[in-house]
Design an enzyme around this catalytic site. Structure first.
Site, PDB file in Angstrom:
ATOM      1  N   PRO A   1       0.827  -1.213   0.000  1.00  0.00           N
ATOM      2  CA  PRO A   1       0.000   0.000   0.000  1.00  0.00           C
ATOM      3  C   PRO A   1       0.863   1.266   0.000  1.00  0.00           C
ATOM      4  O   PRO A   1       2.010   1.249   0.446  1.00  0.00           O
ATOM      5  CB  PRO A   1      -0.771  -0.127   1.323  1.00  0.00           C
ATOM      6  CG  PRO A   1       0.170  -0.875   2.220  1.00  0.00           C
ATOM      7  CD  PRO A   1       0.886  -1.855   1.322  1.00  0.00           C
ATOM      8  N   GLY A   2       0.290   2.340  -0.523  1.00  0.00           N
ATOM      9  CA  GLY A   2       0.972   3.630  -0.471  1.00  0.00           C
ATOM     10  C   GLY A   2       2.244   3.695  -1.295  1.00  0.00           C
ATOM     11  O   GLY A   2       3.151   4.458  -0.966  1.00  0.00           O
ATOM     12  N   CYS A   3       2.310   2.918  -2.372  1.00  0.00           N
ATOM     13  CA  CYS A   3       3.497   2.913  -3.224  1.00  0.00           C
ATOM     14  C   CYS A   3       3.149   3.528  -4.574  1.00  0.00           C
ATOM     15  O   CYS A   3       2.051   3.296  -5.107  1.00  0.00           O
ATOM     16  CB  CYS A   3       4.009   1.491  -3.410  1.00  0.00           C
ATOM     17  SG  CYS A   3       5.705   1.391  -4.027  1.00  0.00           S
ATOM     18  N   VAL A   4       4.057   4.324  -5.133  1.00  0.00           N
ATOM     19  CA  VAL A   4       3.815   4.991  -6.410  1.00  0.00           C
ATOM     20  C   VAL A   4       3.532   3.969  -7.507  1.00  0.00           C
ATOM     21  O   VAL A   4       2.615   4.128  -8.318  1.00  0.00           O
ATOM     22  CB  VAL A   4       5.022   5.867  -6.803  1.00  0.00           C
ATOM     23  CG1 VAL A   4       4.807   6.473  -8.183  1.00  0.00           C
ATOM     24  CG2 VAL A   4       5.247   6.967  -5.775  1.00  0.00           C
ATOM     25  N   SER A   5       4.317   2.901  -7.534  1.00  0.00           N
ATOM     26  CA  SER A   5       4.140   1.832  -8.518  1.00  0.00           C
ATOM     27  C   SER A   5       3.479   0.631  -7.852  1.00  0.00           C
ATOM     28  O   SER A   5       3.368   0.562  -6.631  1.00  0.00           O
ATOM     29  CB  SER A   5       5.496   1.420  -9.097  1.00  0.00           C
ATOM     30  OG  SER A   5       6.169   2.534  -9.643  1.00  0.00           O
TER      31      SER A   5
END
Length: 199
Positions: free
Chosen positions: A103-107
């Site tokens: 979660p909360g990752c750009v990719s």
């Protein structure tokens, strides 16, 4: 006569004369031992400090951190990340589910653990080469460690890698989220293995 000579001095000569005590003080300070000197704040980590910071890392992760610290150039460290991405093994399509997604990752990033003989091993994948490199770094650094060793890793160890110039704040946050999910899943597979052993 001495006062007359002082008044006759040029402003430059008078300046040099007045500066002599300060120069003398600096010379005196430079002769003091290292223990007498006041500590100076610096962002450069000494080898001793870096060694202390990596002391509690799993063996594989410690080797990776040391390797990155030996690379002085930010671009070379970035290329080293891409090298890790190329080493990441194949990922099962069936594992690309939300439960394995960071979660909360750009990719998009997925991580899956397994436990064998009390040691944890990971597989991971991402749709971005840079993020894949970060995931591969954690996979290689944490795989083969005990659950206790993995749970003891602090998220701020990323600072030891010297990737500050290569990662945006959002990438850094995503990297920490990867570690947190891997730790969460480590605890899950450990508890599942413990429960299975009691049956």
């Amino acid at each position: 006569e001495q006062w007359g000579e002082a008044r006759a001095m040029s402003p430059v000569a008078a300046h040099h004369l007045s500066a002599r005590p300060a120069v003398a003080r600096r010379a005196t300070l430079s002769r003091r031992t290292a223990g007498d000197r006041a500590p100076v704040r610096t962002r450069v980590r000494s080898p001793a400090v870096a060694a202390a910071d990596t002391e509690n890392l799993p063996a594989n992760l410690k080797k990776i951190v040391s390797a990155f610290q030996m690379v002085p150039d930010a671009m070379q460290r970035y290329k080293q990340l891409l090298f890790f991405a190329a080493k990441l093994k194949g990922f099962d399509e069936a594992d690309r589910v939300d439960d394995n997604k960071v979660p909360g990752c750009v990719s998009q990033v997925w991580v899956v653990p397994r436990i064998e003989d009390g040691l944890v091993y990971f597989t991971a994948d991402s749709d971005s080469q840079l993020t894949k490199g970060l995931a591969a770094l954690l996979v290689e650094g944490l795989s083969g460690s005990t659950p206790k060793e993995i749970m003891a890793v602090e998220p701020n160890f990323v600072e030891l890698l010297g990737l500050g110039q290569s990662l945006t704040p959002s990438r850094t946050n995503g990297f920490m989220n990867m570690l947190r999910l891997m730790q969460k899943k480590t605890l899950e597979v450990y508890m599942a293995a413990e429960a299975a052993a009691k049956e």
